[in-house]
Design a protein around this motif. Structure first.
Motif, PDB file in Angstrom:
ATOM      1  N   GLU A  26      22.482  28.119  41.357  1.00 14.12           N
ATOM      2  CA  GLU A  26      21.639  28.554  41.549  1.00 14.12           C
ATOM      3  C   GLU A  26      20.338  27.888  42.804  1.00 14.12           C
ATOM      4  N   GLU A  67      28.645  35.267  30.506  1.00  9.11           N
ATOM      5  CA  GLU A  67      27.313  35.604  30.059  1.00  9.11           C
ATOM      6  C   GLU A  67      26.057  35.282  31.038  1.00  9.11           C
ATOM      7  N   LEU A 113      25.567  35.324  34.861  1.00  5.25           N
ATOM      8  CA  LEU A 113      25.661  36.853  35.071  1.00  5.25           C
ATOM      9  C   LEU A 113      23.905  37.522  36.019  1.00  5.25           C
ATOM     10  N   THR A 114      23.106  36.748  36.105  1.00  7.08           N
ATOM     11  CA  THR A 114      21.750  37.613  36.402  1.00  7.08           C
ATOM     12  C   THR A 114      21.307  36.065  37.078  1.00  7.08           C
ATOM     13  N   HIS A 132      22.777  34.312  42.632  1.00  2.81           N
ATOM     14  CA  HIS A 132      23.885  33.279  43.395  1.00  2.81           C
ATOM     15  C   HIS A 132      24.390  33.726  44.333  1.00  2.81           C
ATOM     16  N   ARG A 135      25.485  35.702  46.192  1.00  2.00           N
ATOM     17  CA  ARG A 135      27.159  35.552  46.595  1.00  2.00           C
ATOM     18  C   ARG A 135      27.732  34.310  47.333  1.00  2.00           C
ATOM     19  N   ARG A 176      33.670  41.078  34.638  1.00  2.00           N
ATOM     20  CA  ARG A 176      32.241  40.886  34.536  1.00  2.00           C
ATOM     21  C   ARG A 176      31.314  40.285  35.930  1.00  2.00           C
ATOM     22  N   LEU A 177      32.011  39.358  35.911  1.00  2.00           N
ATOM     23  CA  LEU A 177      31.650  39.015  37.355  1.00  2.00           C
ATOM     24  C   LEU A 177      31.413  39.565  38.433  1.00  2.00           C
ATOM     25  N   LEU A 198      31.311  42.849  38.378  1.00  2.00           N
ATOM     26  CA  LEU A 198      29.873  43.856  38.604  1.00  2.00           C
ATOM     27  C   LEU A 198      28.886  43.112  38.915  1.00  2.00           C
ATOM     28  N   ALA A 199      28.833  41.573  38.518  1.00  2.00           N
ATOM     29  CA  ALA A 199      27.459  40.769  38.772  1.00  2.00           C
ATOM     30  C   ALA A 199      26.965  40.439  40.666  1.00  2.00           C
ATOM     31  N   GLY A 200      28.521  40.986  41.348  1.00  2.00           N
ATOM     32  CA  GLY A 200      28.272  41.040  42.422  1.00  2.00           C
ATOM     33  C   GLY A 200      28.939  39.576  43.219  1.00  2.00           C
ATOM     34  N   TYR A 201      29.103  38.884  41.709  1.00  2.00           N
ATOM     35  CA  TYR A 201      30.559  37.157  42.303  1.00  2.00           C
ATOM     36  C   TYR A 201      31.179  37.555  43.197  1.00  2.00           C
TER      37      TYR A 201
END
Length: 370
Positions: free
Chosen positions: A186, A209, A212-213, A216, A218, A250-251, A253-256
């Motif tokens: 963060e 989990e 994911l929110t 970050h 990127r 999952r990561l 898809l979360a934009g990482y």
């Protein structure tokens, strides 16, 4: 190469990730003065740890046992909250992975029979997490714009100045107890340390989990350590390969930005088929992910005399091949020696990955091979 649909994926369990819960937690006197310690203790209590000791000093006593194995087991079941000493607050270059190394902790709860840390970290394998988190992260702003790996590099310059978080720990494996990784992600993601830096880490765990929110930005690349199914038996206490592949998706898809750390590569029987199946599983998992930023790092197995001595003490029944006569010694500029696969084996492994990685997983950029 057979079509992806012809290869049934290994099933992923719907159960929650298995989280490491230490049996013993010790907190040094100096660590109690840092605000982050309160957050760690809150998480430790929530995890159900009963044996929590606040030490009167900063010395941590080595766990004892009737055998080296028993002492090892108690150490691996212990989490210590400590203050990173000044020597640990001086970032070191860490090629070919990143410009600099930052340590959120030292030690890991996993039981990998080839453990990279064996022989390089002195003393019992207690996981030590650093309470002075602000001091650990402070060099990010000061060192942004410097370095010799990604900073100014034509191919990787878009990553900015990179900081590796997983040289001496698996930060995700202890994140539920520390919160240190989320804080770092963060802070860098929101620009608290400037806009020219990014973080990197590798993990064998899947409890993604809570990440994911996070905002970050990127600016954190999370790589999953993946391997052939036959190598998984050497990685006790970690998430299964299918769960790691699912966490990778999952990561992403979360934009990482994400990555594969294919390590340690071993020429197990039918290794071409095994690693081919792994790459196909990753390709299937990442299919359809928008704005995918994917890298790969391929690292072959090696060991040193010191690490072999430690590992055979920890895992006396291991079937991991560590035969010096079957290897080639490779000496460092400082005179140290490590044993790698013979030239012919290395050439065969590299040739296969050089061909198959872009064919089976064209989205991946191979950063390095070693």
């Amino acid at each position: 190469m057979p079509p992806l649909l012809d290869r049934p994926a290994r099933p992923v369990s719907a159960s929650a990730p298995r989280l490491w819960v230490p049996k013993h937690v010790v907190v040094t006197r100096s660590a109690t003065d840092h605000p982050h310690t309160a957050e760690i203790l809150r998480r430790v209590e929530a995890a159900g740890v009963i044996d929590v000791q606040l030490l009167r000093g900063d010395r941590i006593t080595s766990p004892r046992g009737e055998s080296e194995r028993e002492a090892y087991a108690r150490a691996k079941a212990t989490l210590a909250v400590v203050v990173a000493p000044p020597s640990q607050l001086v970032p070191q270059p860490i090629p070919p992975s990143a410009d600099w190394r930052l340590d959120l902790a030292r030690g890991c709860p996993a039981h990998c029979q080839y453990c990279y840390l064996a022989g390089s970290l002195g003393g019992p394998p207690i996981t030590r997490v650093y309470a002075n988190l602000d001091e650990v992260l402070a060099p990010v702003a000061r060192l942004s714009g410097t370095g010799s790996v990604t900073t100014g590099d034509a191919a990787r310059g878009g990553e900015g100045t990179t900081f590796e978080l997983s040289c001496y720990t698996d930060p995700l494996g202890i994140e539920h107890l520390t919160g240190s990784l989320a804080a770092a992600i963060e802070q860098v993601g929101t620009g608290r340390h400037g806009d020219g830096a990014s973080l990197r880490l590798t993990t064998k765990f899947d409890a993604v989990e809570p990440l994911l929110t996070l905002p970050h930005g990127r600016r954190t690349r999370i790589r999953l350590s993946l391997n052939a199914a036959e190598v998984e038996r050497f990685e006790g206490g970690t998430a299964s390969m299918p769960r790691r592949v699912d966490a990778l998706r999952r990561l992403a898809l979360a934009g990482y930005p994400v990555g594969l750390t294919i390590a340690p590569v071993m020429p197990v029987p039918d290794w071409q088929q095994s690693y081919g199946a792994l790459l196909d599983e990753v390709a299937a998992a990442l299919a359809g992910v928008a704005d995918l930023d994917l890298t790969a790092e391929v690292i072959t197995h090696r060991f040193t005399p010191a690490s072999k001595e430690v590992l055979t003490g920890w895992y006396p029944r291991t079937r991991l091949e560590m035969d010096e006569d079957a290897r080639t010694p490779k000496r460092s500029k400082f005179g140290g020696v490590k044993y790698v696969y013979p030239r012919e084996t290395m050439a065969e492994l590299r040739s296969w990955f050089d061909q198959q990685l872009p064919e089976r997983l064209p989205a991946a950029r191979l950063l390095y091979w070693t």
